[in-house]
Design a protein around this motif. Structure first.
Motif, PDB file in Angstrom:
ATOM      1  N   ASP A  66       0.808  -1.217   0.000  1.00  0.00           N
ATOM      2  CA  ASP A  66       0.000   0.000   0.000  1.00  0.00           C
ATOM      3  C   ASP A  66       0.847   1.276   0.000  1.00  0.00           C
ATOM      4  OD1 ASP A  66      -2.331  -1.476  -0.008  1.00  0.00           O
ATOM      5  OD2 ASP A  66      -2.507  -1.498   2.175  1.00  0.00           O
ATOM      6  N   SER A  67       2.121   1.155   0.375  1.00  0.00           N
ATOM      7  CA  SER A  67       2.975   2.342   0.441  1.00  0.00           C
ATOM      8  C   SER A  67       4.112   2.323  -0.578  1.00  0.00           C
ATOM      9  CB  SER A  67       3.571   2.484   1.848  1.00  0.00           C
ATOM     10  OG  SER A  67       4.352   1.342   2.191  1.00  0.00           O
ATOM     11  N   LYS A  68       4.379   1.161  -1.182  1.00  0.00           N
ATOM     12  CA  LYS A  68       5.490   1.049  -2.125  1.00  0.00           C
ATOM     13  C   LYS A  68       5.084   0.211  -3.331  1.00  0.00           C
ATOM     14  CE  LYS A  68       9.008   1.357   1.519  1.00  0.00           C
ATOM     15  NZ  LYS A  68       9.391   2.739   1.148  1.00  0.00           N
ATOM     16  N   LYS A  69       5.767   0.439  -4.437  1.00  0.00           N
ATOM     17  CA  LYS A  69       5.547  -0.378  -5.622  1.00  0.00           C
ATOM     18  C   LYS A  69       6.413  -1.623  -5.483  1.00  0.00           C
ATOM     19  CE  LYS A  69       4.764  -0.161 -10.552  1.00  0.00           C
ATOM     20  NZ  LYS A  69       4.824   0.653 -11.781  1.00  0.00           N
ATOM     21  N   VAL A  70       5.777  -2.754  -5.234  1.00  0.00           N
ATOM     22  CA  VAL A  70       6.451  -3.994  -4.847  1.00  0.00           C
ATOM     23  C   VAL A  70       6.546  -4.952  -6.024  1.00  0.00           C
ATOM     24  CG1 VAL A  70       6.334  -6.011  -3.325  1.00  0.00           C
ATOM     25  CG2 VAL A  70       5.655  -3.755  -2.462  1.00  0.00           C
ATOM     26  N   ALA A  71       7.680  -5.619  -6.122  1.00  0.00           N
ATOM     27  CA  ALA A  71       7.844  -6.746  -7.054  1.00  0.00           C
ATOM     28  C   ALA A  71       8.384  -7.938  -6.280  1.00  0.00           C
ATOM     29  CB  ALA A  71       8.790  -6.385  -8.193  1.00  0.00           C
ATOM     30  N   THR A  72       7.967  -9.128  -6.657  1.00  0.00           N
ATOM     31  CA  THR A  72       8.586 -10.347  -6.122  1.00  0.00           C
ATOM     32  C   THR A  72       9.336 -11.030  -7.261  1.00  0.00           C
ATOM     33  OG1 THR A  72       6.761 -11.892  -6.570  1.00  0.00           O
ATOM     34  CG2 THR A  72       6.678 -10.624  -4.496  1.00  0.00           C
ATOM     35  N   LEU A  73      10.438 -11.656  -6.909  1.00  0.00           N
ATOM     36  CA  LEU A  73      11.265 -12.357  -7.899  1.00  0.00           C
ATOM     37  C   LEU A  73      11.592 -13.746  -7.365  1.00  0.00           C
ATOM     38  CD1 LEU A  73      12.899 -12.323 -10.557  1.00  0.00           C
ATOM     39  CD2 LEU A  73      14.803 -11.331  -9.262  1.00  0.00           C
ATOM     40  N   SER A  74      11.229 -14.757  -8.115  1.00  0.00           N
ATOM     41  CA  SER A  74      11.474 -16.152  -7.742  1.00  0.00           C
ATOM     42  C   SER A  74      12.197 -16.857  -8.881  1.00  0.00           C
ATOM     43  CB  SER A  74      10.151 -16.885  -7.469  1.00  0.00           C
ATOM     44  OG  SER A  74       9.334 -16.198  -6.548  1.00  0.00           O
ATOM     45  N   ARG A  75      12.760 -18.016  -8.558  1.00  0.00           N
ATOM     46  CA  ARG A  75      13.358 -18.833  -9.604  1.00  0.00           C
ATOM     47  C   ARG A  75      12.276 -19.440 -10.489  1.00  0.00           C
ATOM     48  NH1 ARG A  75      16.703 -24.232  -8.076  1.00  0.00           N
ATOM     49  NH2 ARG A  75      14.777 -24.501  -6.919  1.00  0.00           N
ATOM     50  N   GLY A  76      11.119 -19.744  -9.882  1.00  0.00           N
ATOM     51  CA  GLY A  76      10.051 -20.414 -10.624  1.00  0.00           C
ATOM     52  C   GLY A  76      10.263 -21.908 -10.645  1.00  0.00           C
ATOM     53  N   TYR A  77      10.479 -22.478  -9.458  1.00  0.00           N
ATOM     54  CA  TYR A  77      10.796 -23.906  -9.353  1.00  0.00           C
ATOM     55  C   TYR A  77       9.686 -24.746  -9.986  1.00  0.00           C
ATOM     56  CZ  TYR A  77      12.286 -28.338  -7.368  1.00  0.00           C
ATOM     57  OH  TYR A  77      12.701 -29.646  -7.224  1.00  0.00           O
ATOM     58  N   GLY A  78      10.083 -25.714 -10.812  1.00  0.00           N
ATOM     59  CA  GLY A  78       9.140 -26.638 -11.424  1.00  0.00           C
ATOM     60  C   GLY A  78       8.589 -26.176 -12.759  1.00  0.00           C
ATOM     61  N   ARG A  79       8.907 -24.947 -13.184  1.00  0.00           N
ATOM     62  CA  ARG A  79       8.386 -24.477 -14.475  1.00  0.00           C
ATOM     63  C   ARG A  79       9.147 -25.145 -15.621  1.00  0.00           C
ATOM     64  NH1 ARG A  79      10.984 -18.921 -16.324  1.00  0.00           N
ATOM     65  NH2 ARG A  79      12.884 -18.849 -15.066  1.00  0.00           N
ATOM     66  N   LYS A  80       8.536 -25.147 -16.787  1.00  0.00           N
ATOM     67  CA  LYS A  80       9.135 -25.776 -17.961  1.00  0.00           C
ATOM     68  C   LYS A  80       9.711 -24.738 -18.917  1.00  0.00           C
ATOM     69  CE  LYS A  80       6.094 -29.781 -17.623  1.00  0.00           C
ATOM     70  NZ  LYS A  80       5.030 -30.583 -18.289  1.00  0.00           N
ATOM     71  N   THR A  81       9.886 -23.514 -18.430  1.00  0.00           N
ATOM     72  CA  THR A  81      10.436 -22.434 -19.245  1.00  0.00           C
ATOM     73  C   THR A  81      11.756 -21.983 -18.627  1.00  0.00           C
ATOM     74  OG1 THR A  81       9.196 -20.798 -17.955  1.00  0.00           O
ATOM     75  CG2 THR A  81       8.159 -21.651 -19.956  1.00  0.00           C
ATOM     76  N   LYS A  82      12.465 -21.130 -19.335  1.00  0.00           N
ATOM     77  CA  LYS A  82      13.743 -20.599 -18.856  1.00  0.00           C
ATOM     78  C   LYS A  82      13.754 -19.083 -19.015  1.00  0.00           C
ATOM     79  CE  LYS A  82      15.773 -24.602 -18.059  1.00  0.00           C
ATOM     80  NZ  LYS A  82      16.195 -25.012 -16.701  1.00  0.00           N
ATOM     81  N   GLY A  83      14.668 -18.445 -18.269  1.00  0.00           N
ATOM     82  CA  GLY A  83      14.872 -17.019 -18.422  1.00  0.00           C
ATOM     83  C   GLY A  83      13.899 -16.170 -17.629  1.00  0.00           C
ATOM     84  N   PHE A  84      13.939 -14.870 -17.918  1.00  0.00           N
ATOM     85  CA  PHE A  84      13.096 -13.909 -17.206  1.00  0.00           C
ATOM     86  C   PHE A  84      11.687 -13.913 -17.799  1.00  0.00           C
ATOM     87  CE2 PHE A  84      11.151  -9.723 -16.786  1.00  0.00           C
ATOM     88  CZ  PHE A  84      11.304  -9.474 -15.433  1.00  0.00           C
ATOM     89  N   ALA A  85      10.689 -13.882 -16.912  1.00  0.00           N
ATOM     90  CA  ALA A  85       9.296 -13.809 -17.368  1.00  0.00           C
ATOM     91  C   ALA A  85       8.455 -13.134 -16.301  1.00  0.00           C
ATOM     92  CB  ALA A  85       8.749 -15.201 -17.665  1.00  0.00           C
ATOM     93  N   LEU A  86       7.502 -12.328 -16.753  1.00  0.00           N
ATOM     94  CA  LEU A  86       6.515 -11.753 -15.846  1.00  0.00           C
ATOM     95  C   LEU A  86       5.377 -12.756 -15.671  1.00  0.00           C
ATOM     96  CD1 LEU A  86       6.340  -8.077 -17.163  1.00  0.00           C
ATOM     97  CD2 LEU A  86       7.432  -8.877 -15.058  1.00  0.00           C
ATOM     98  N   VAL A  87       4.826 -12.794 -14.469  1.00  0.00           N
ATOM     99  CA  VAL A  87       3.738 -13.717 -14.147  1.00  0.00           C
ATOM    100  C   VAL A  87       2.416 -12.968 -14.273  1.00  0.00           C
ATOM    101  CG1 VAL A  87       2.775 -15.254 -12.401  1.00  0.00           C
ATOM    102  CG2 VAL A  87       5.265 -14.972 -12.583  1.00  0.00           C
ATOM    103  N   HIS A  88       1.445 -13.599 -14.917  1.00  0.00           N
ATOM    104  CA  HIS A  88       0.108 -13.041 -15.067  1.00  0.00           C
ATOM    105  C   HIS A  88      -0.894 -13.969 -14.379  1.00  0.00           C
ATOM    106  CE1 HIS A  88       1.848 -10.288 -18.000  1.00  0.00           C
ATOM    107  NE2 HIS A  88       2.425 -11.340 -18.554  1.00  0.00           N
ATOM    108  N   THR A  89      -2.057 -13.450 -14.045  1.00  0.00           N
ATOM    109  CA  THR A  89      -3.056 -14.281 -13.365  1.00  0.00           C
ATOM    110  C   THR A  89      -3.497 -15.450 -14.242  1.00  0.00           C
ATOM    111  OG1 THR A  89      -4.788 -12.761 -14.123  1.00  0.00           O
ATOM    112  CG2 THR A  89      -3.909 -12.412 -11.899  1.00  0.00           C
TER     113      THR A  89
END
Length: 337
Positions: A66-89
């Motif tokens: 509510d007070s800051k523009k927050v981002a989370t960054l994970s490895r994405g364990y178990g995904r079948k893709t590589k590299g940087f990606a934004l997560v969508h609903t």
């Protein structure tokens, strides 16, 4: 299995030696760590398995969004893709991993990203955010965070900590000194001062950072459409299926408040297949009690296609972190930022 793990003790000694050398090279700055201008908060653990990193990340997001523009960054364990990606609903767990997908669906207003290379990931996010929360990055020493939160599952500190493969430690206990604060998670409902003293004695051999204690708080059970289950579970039989590291606390919570619990257990981050769903459905059909539901965790739900249980009463058990002295913890975070 325990005897076999002790036979692997020489490999644990070798693994510990490799860890010690690697950490020493970073300490001596022969391996470089990169620090960013944007505040970064690392959440991690030393022991394999569920220490409660996801609830801690969600706690931080709730506190800061509510007070800051927050981002989370994970490895994405178990995904079948590589590299940087934004997560969508609308992303899938195969594309981004189950935990990042859970973060995005729970907090659609924040940025959630995945990347194996945390430094590269931070580079992609730093211009448009005020703070980045890095999930499971304590061992990622290429990045030097602004603030590190190290988690220990309560039970993991009751036994002698051995490195893999004999024990469950994936890093050396001495690395506790790098943490800015330490949280003992999944504590029992009544933890004695004597137990706290034993834990603190063990930790303070390596670190003088503040120590906090937390418990799992179970929120109301709800359906996939977020409709809360209003029914008293005392007459309800539960078919629980999990693919998490440590389902024991959940079973201990559900057993006394329901008529019965049958548990179908899968490995952590299990990639569910059609045969698994058939097994779950058959187990549910075999329950004699007409008052019955299928229950799973938030993390597991991210890996299930919405159509699979459309004809079954599937429900989700959300949790959150209940911190002792939360105000003091929040002050530490805000001061660091």
């Amino acid at each position: 299995m325990a005897a076999l793990r002790w036979l692997l003790l020489p490999f644990s000694a070798l693994y510990a030696s490799i860890l010690w050398i690697r950490n020493k090279l970073y300490d001596m700055q022969l391996f470089k760590s990169r620090e960013f201008a944007i505040p970064t908060i690392v959440v991690g653990n030393l022991v394999v398995g569920g220490a409660g990193k996801s609830p801690m990340v969600e706690y931080l997001v709730s506190m800061l969004k509510d007070s800051k523009k927050v981002a989370t960054l994970s490895r994405g364990y178990g995904r079948k893709t590589k590299g940087f990606a934004l997560v969508h609903t609308a992303s899938t767990a195969d594309e981004v991993g189950d935990e990042p997908l859970q973060f995005k669906r729970k907090f659609p207003e924040i940025t959630v990203a995945v990347c194996e290379d945390r430094c590269f990931g931070v580079e992609q996010l730093e211009q448009n955010h005020d703070v980045i929360i890095l999930d499971d990055a304590f061992q990622h020493r290429k990045l030097k965070p602004k603030f590190s939160i190290l988690l220990f599952d309560f039970e993991s500190l009751l036994s002698f900590g051995m490195p893999l493969p004999t024990g469950n430690f994936r890093d050396l206990m001495s690395q506790t000194r790098r943490a800015d604060c330490i949280v003992i998670t999944k504590c029992p409902s009544a933890i004695s001062e004597n137990e706290k003293r034993k834990i603190e004695h063990k930790i303070k051999r390596y670190s003088n950072s503040p120590i906090f204690y937390s418990k799992i708080s179970y929120l109301p059970i709800h359906s996939a459409k977020r409709n809360v289950l209003e029914t008293d579970l005392s007459n309800t039989s539960i078919l629980l299926f999990t693919g998490i590291a440590n389902p024991k606390p959940l079973l201990e919570y559900l057993t006394p408040i329901s008529k019965s619990v049958e548990h179908v257990r899968f490995s952590d981050h299990h990639a569910f297949e059609e045969s698994d769903f058939d097994k779950i459905k058959k187990a549910f059909d075999s329950l004699a009690n007409p008052e019955k539901i299928i229950l799973t965790t938030e993390k597991d739900f991210q890996r299930i296609p919405s159509s699979v249980f459309s004809q079954f009463p599937l429900y989700i058990q959300p949790i959150q972190q209940a911190l002792e002295h939360a105000n003091h913890f929040d002050e530490l975070i805000n001061k660091a930022l």
